[in-house]
Motif scaffolding. Sequence first.
Motif, short mmCIF file in Angstrom:
data_model
loop_
_atom_site.label_atom_id
_atom_site.label_comp_id
_atom_site.label_asym_id
_atom_site.label_seq_id
_atom_site.Cartn_x
_atom_site.Cartn_y
_atom_site.Cartn_z
N GLY A 1 -3.18 20.20 18.53
CA GLY A 1 -4.21 20.20 19.40
C GLY A 1 -4.74 18.82 19.94
N LYS A 2 -4.40 17.76 18.96
CA LYS A 2 -4.51 16.47 19.33
C LYS A 2 -3.84 15.65 20.39
CE LYS A 2 -6.28 15.48 14.69
NZ LYS A 2 -6.08 14.68 13.69
N CYS B 1 2.02 15.04 4.18
CA CYS B 1 3.23 15.46 3.39
C CYS B 1 3.80 16.52 4.20
CB CYS B 1 3.12 15.78 2.17
SG CYS B 1 2.11 17.31 1.76
N PRO B 2 5.09 17.02 4.02
CA PRO B 2 5.63 18.15 5.04
C PRO B 2 4.95 19.41 4.77
CG PRO B 2 7.43 16.77 3.83
CD PRO B 2 6.26 16.24 3.12
N ALA B 3 4.47 19.90 3.44
CA ALA B 3 3.94 20.90 3.30
C ALA B 3 2.43 20.91 3.99
CB ALA B 3 3.43 21.22 1.99
N CYS B 4 1.65 20.07 4.08
CA CYS B 4 0.37 19.90 4.76
C CYS B 4 0.66 19.97 6.33
CB CYS B 4 -0.65 18.64 4.31
SG CYS B 4 -1.16 19.05 2.63
N ALA B 5 1.52 19.30 6.62
CA ALA B 5 1.91 19.17 8.16
C ALA B 5 2.32 20.65 8.69
CB ALA B 5 3.08 18.35 8.37
N TRP C 1 7.70 13.53 6.54
CA TRP C 1 6.37 13.16 6.59
C TRP C 1 5.86 13.02 8.06
CZ3 TRP C 1 2.67 11.62 2.50
CH2 TRP C 1 3.21 12.29 0.96
N VAL C 2 4.65 13.25 7.99
CA VAL C 2 4.11 12.86 9.59
C VAL C 2 3.20 11.92 9.66
CG1 VAL C 2 2.90 14.27 11.45
CG2 VAL C 2 4.44 15.27 10.20
N ARG C 3 3.17 11.02 10.60
CA ARG C 3 2.21 10.01 10.67
C ARG C 3 1.46 10.10 11.79
NH1 ARG C 3 1.74 4.47 13.09
NH2 ARG C 3 3.77 5.28 14.27
N GLU C 4 0.15 10.13 11.49
CA GLU C 4 -0.66 10.33 12.89
C GLU C 4 -1.88 9.04 13.03
OE1 GLU C 4 -2.94 14.01 12.51
OE2 GLU C 4 -4.01 13.33 10.74
N ARG C 5 -2.03 8.51 14.16
CA ARG C 5 -2.76 7.17 14.31
C ARG C 5 -4.13 7.86 14.74
NH1 ARG C 5 -2.09 2.39 13.57
NH2 ARG C 5 -2.76 0.58 14.63
N GLU C 6 -5.23 7.77 14.15
CA GLU C 6 -6.47 8.13 14.64
C GLU C 6 -7.43 6.92 14.49
OE1 GLU C 6 -9.93 11.71 13.64
OE2 GLU C 6 -7.75 12.02 13.33
N ARG C 7 -8.07 6.62 15.57
CA ARG C 7 -9.10 5.63 15.64
C ARG C 7 -8.43 4.21 15.19
NH1 ARG C 7 -12.84 9.87 13.85
NH2 ARG C 7 -13.83 10.58 15.94
N GLY C 8 -7.35 3.81 15.28
CA GLY C 8 -6.51 2.68 14.98
C GLY C 8 -6.03 2.70 13.39
N VAL C 9 -6.20 3.88 12.60
CA VAL C 9 -5.93 3.96 11.30
C VAL C 9 -4.76 5.10 11.14
CG1 VAL C 9 -6.93 4.54 8.99
CG2 VAL C 9 -8.20 3.49 10.73
N MET D 1 0.88 -1.08 0.00
CA MET D 1 0.02 0.08 -0.08
C MET D 1 0.74 1.28 -0.05
SD MET D 1 -2.97 1.00 2.68
CE MET D 1 -4.23 2.18 2.50
N THR D 2 0.50 2.18 -0.87
CA THR D 2 1.22 3.44 -0.99
C THR D 2 0.76 4.35 0.14
OG1 THR D 2 1.67 3.25 -3.30
CG2 THR D 2 1.86 5.43 -2.43
N ASP D 3 1.62 5.13 0.80
CA ASP D 3 1.37 6.21 1.83
C ASP D 3 1.00 7.25 1.01
OD1 ASP D 3 1.76 4.30 3.77
OD2 ASP D 3 4.14 4.72 3.87
N THR D 4 -0.23 7.88 1.46
CA THR D 4 -0.60 9.12 0.53
C THR D 4 -0.95 10.33 1.65
OG1 THR D 4 -1.72 7.66 -0.93
CG2 THR D 4 -2.50 9.84 -0.95
N CYS D 5 -0.63 11.38 1.44
CA CYS D 5 -1.08 12.55 2.20
C CYS D 5 -2.56 12.52 2.27
CB CYS D 5 -0.38 13.99 1.77
SG CYS D 5 -0.95 15.20 2.77
N ALA D 6 -3.11 12.67 3.79
CA ALA D 6 -4.64 12.62 3.83
C ALA D 6 -5.11 13.97 3.42
CB ALA D 6 -4.77 12.24 5.27
#
Length: 59
Positions: free
Chosen positions: A50-51, A37-41, A24-32, A1-6
């Motif tokens: 806030g999380k 990407c750096p720009a969106c982060a 790149w930033v990985r966040e885990r929300e509800r087990g997912v 599976m390719t990691d894609t910016c949410a």
Amino acid sequence: MTDTCARCGRTRSSVTDPAELLAWVRERERGVDQWLCPACARAHVRDIEGKLPTDYWSQ
């Protein structure tokens, strides 16, 4: 599976610079896992902060 910016849909596989891959930033929300990407982060850093649990800020 390719990691894609949410947020923007950019894929990590399109990045060739190793330093940028580390940004790149990985966040885990509800087990997912979701990636940003750096720009969106950078654009959504307040949402990310806030999380964090309250205990994080009292250290």
